[in-house]
Design a protein around this motif. Structure first.
Motif, PDB file in Angstrom:
ATOM      1  N   TRP A   1      -8.992   4.092   7.689  1.00 34.41           N
ATOM      2  CA  TRP A   1      -8.239   5.084   6.904  1.00 34.41           C
ATOM      3  C   TRP A   1      -7.262   4.399   5.946  1.00 34.41           C
ATOM      4  O   TRP A   1      -7.159   4.768   4.777  1.00 34.41           O
TER       5      TRP A   1
ATOM      6  N   SER B   1       1.720   5.018   5.505  1.00 33.43           N
ATOM      7  CA  SER B   1       0.609   5.447   4.655  1.00 33.43           C
ATOM      8  C   SER B   1       1.109   5.819   3.257  1.00 33.43           C
ATOM      9  O   SER B   1       0.376   5.677   2.271  1.00 33.43           O
TER      10      SER B   1
ATOM     11  N   LYS C   1      -8.089   3.652  12.423  1.00 28.22           N
ATOM     12  CA  LYS C   1      -6.889   3.683  11.581  1.00 28.22           C
ATOM     13  C   LYS C   1      -7.014   2.702  10.416  1.00 28.22           C
ATOM     14  O   LYS C   1      -6.620   2.997   9.297  1.00 28.22           O
TER      15      LYS C   1
ATOM     16  N   ALA D   1      -2.456  -1.835  11.157  1.00 24.41           N
ATOM     17  CA  ALA D   1      -2.623  -0.618  11.952  1.00 24.41           C
ATOM     18  C   ALA D   1      -3.419  -0.986  13.201  1.00 24.41           C
ATOM     19  O   ALA D   1      -4.068  -2.030  13.233  1.00 24.41           O
TER      20      ALA D   1
ATOM     21  N   THR E   1      -2.457   9.483  13.368  1.00 28.27           N
ATOM     22  CA  THR E   1      -2.817   8.948  12.059  1.00 28.27           C
ATOM     23  C   THR E   1      -2.102   9.854  11.078  1.00 28.27           C
ATOM     24  O   THR E   1      -2.215  11.075  11.162  1.00 28.27           O
TER      25      THR E   1
ATOM     26  N   ALA F   1      -0.709   3.196   9.085  1.00 24.69           N
ATOM     27  CA  ALA F   1      -1.397   4.479   9.248  1.00 24.69           C
ATOM     28  C   ALA F   1      -0.418   5.597   9.609  1.00 24.69           C
ATOM     29  O   ALA F   1      -0.822   6.748   9.769  1.00 24.69           O
TER      30      ALA F   1
END
Lengths: 326, 326
Positions: A183, A158, A180, A175, A319, A153
């Motif tokens: 995401w 990412s 997180k 994560a 994040t 994250a």
């Protein structure tokens, strides 16, 4: 008067706010060839922790009492060099301060890619290049590979997830915590591990029952050991960061290190500056992917917030890319 | 009746003599295409410890109660295959026993290199190939490099020292005790570390004040950590053995692992069978070096001595190649 953060003392272990001091600095007249830049965005990155120690490394240590530096994006407000005009947006390394003065060559005009300026501190900047080259050049990841990435994250992680998916790989991201993880899944990860919820080595075994071909390491420690435990023959590890040890003098404990031998695993450390000469290639490929890539930012406001933003990197406070907006 | 060693029980930690049992085995008639070989020399090697555990690895585990196997050199005493004649000396993998029977294709005639037959279990055999390919192919060592090798008095290590010197490298060898150190120096090592006399990381710092370019790892643990501490930029590590962990469930502790990143260190595990297709190339180069290479053997007498010879590998009982003569 411009202001800048300095290192007040060298932290032992995890830094505290008292290790930093905000000072006023002179506002020099420009010499020929110099520009003045009003910073708009400042970057905080885990590697800066290493610069707080007084040890020889790939970047020199911060000097006590002097303005710290780091990635920044700003606007030219005064120029005595024909290459840069007032109003130009530039990226540079005079961060941790609100105003930067230096030779025009130290400031790079943002390239013509359709993205907000702060993206050049994240996915289109140093963290993005780290993800891209670490995955594709250092770990030699290719279509069909199963890739495990820690700190998925984060700014680097990412981007690893998304570039790997765009290139046809299966991706497992780790994560901390449900939000997180959610995401990371939304970025396209095929499986997500919540390292706060239990043993990483067990979770990775479930997420990748046939093992992994590539590990992109942002943290070291338990995650690295889990990757060793589940590495398939001829797996390649790109060792990018060990946030686990930046603040910690304890040795890394690896139970599965001997698997290196039987599985012919390759571990390679790297730093992104080795790939600077290939930046045009990076921009070109990322511009193509750009429409499909997601970006997330965690933004702190104002120069005063710099130490908090930085310290948040080590407590899972971000994040996506951690930034300070001026 | 022929006799063979079997694994009586799977050792926990360091094996003991009770984990082995010597049994009588049948003496089958030969089928067409088979040969019978009287073993003259048997090899014991550290990798055999791994085969005593019931875990998937690059070689299958030994079965409880069945004859164990391993490298051996013997003489053909009966043949039902035209490719091998009575009196031929052969190398093969039916070790841990006094007599071997099998298809002729499983026995390789010793090549025409001027060396005693048992050398094909050591410097001209698997340990020699491990040293040669690990140094030159896996670690990509080249003239002018500074090479650190652990277990430098062992079968693999002593060959690494000599091949590296023959190829124009500076060599630092680690061995336990003054006598072994003396021998390693006599092989041409530029510096010798006695790991029993104090901290390896300190000793390596003194022996290689400018750092090392290559580390040939036979032991893992403290030696690997010391190599990480003193690795120069772009150092290459060939990870060949971790004798430290074969008998030990404790994790490896590495204080200097994060140096992988800033120094772009590459660690590669390997196993020698990956290089089998290049054996002719190995023999050719070793035949040229052969006159200049020293060999040392630690020889135990008789099949009964096999477990003692094997256990001696883990207590520093050998200088050079550990062998059993029948």
């Amino acid at each position: 008067m411009p202001r800048a953060w300095t290192l007040a003392s060298r932290p032992k272990g995890t830094p505290t706010p008292n290790d930093f001091a905000l000072i006023s600095v002179d506002r020099p007249e420009l010499a020929d060839g110099e520009v003045r830049v009003a910073n708009r965005w400042l970057s905080v990155d885990p590697y800066m922790r290493g610069r707080m120690n007084d040890v020889k490394s790939y970047v020199p240590p911060f000097a006590i009492g002097a303005p710290m530096d780091g990635g920044a994006v700003g606007e030219v407000v005064e120029s005595r060099d024909p290459s840069l005009a007032v109003g130009d947006l530039v990226q540079h390394m005079f961060g941790w301060r609100d105003e930067a003065v230096g030779p025009a060559a130290a400031f790079i005009k943002l390239p013509a890619i359709d993205a907000p300026p702060q993206a050049f501190l994240g996915q289109l900047g140093m963290p993005g290049m780290t993800a891209y080259w670490g995955l594709l050049a250092v770990a030699e990841a290719k279509e069909g590979d199963t890739v495990f990435v820690s700190a998925a994250a984060g700014a680097v992680g990412s981007t690893v997830v998304q570039v790997a998916k765009a290139k046809g790989m299966t991706v497992i991201g780790s994560a901390g915590g449900a939000a997180k993880g959610e995401w990371v899944r939304s970025l396209g990860a095929d499986a997500v591990i919540d390292y706060k919820a239990g043993s990483v080595v067990e979770a990775l075994g479930k997420a990748a029952p046939k093992g992994i071909d590539v590990y992109f390491d942002n943290v070291g420690g338990d995650h690295l050991d889990a990757a060793l435990a589940h590495a398939r023959p001829r797996a390649r590890f790109a060792i990018c960061g060990m946030i686990d040890v930046y603040n910690d003098a304890k040795p890394t404990q690896l139970k599965y290190l001997a698997r290196l031998i039987g599985n012919r695993i390759q571990m390679r450390g790297f730093i992104v500056s080795d790939f600077m000469s290939r930046t045009a290639e990076f921009y070109q490929d990322m511009a193509i992917l750009s429409g499909t890539l997601k970006r997330e930012e965690t933004v702190h406001d104002g120069l005063d917030a710099m130490p908090d933003a930085f310290l948040g990197l080590f407590t899972g406070g971000n994040t996506g890319k951690m930034l300070v907006k001026l």
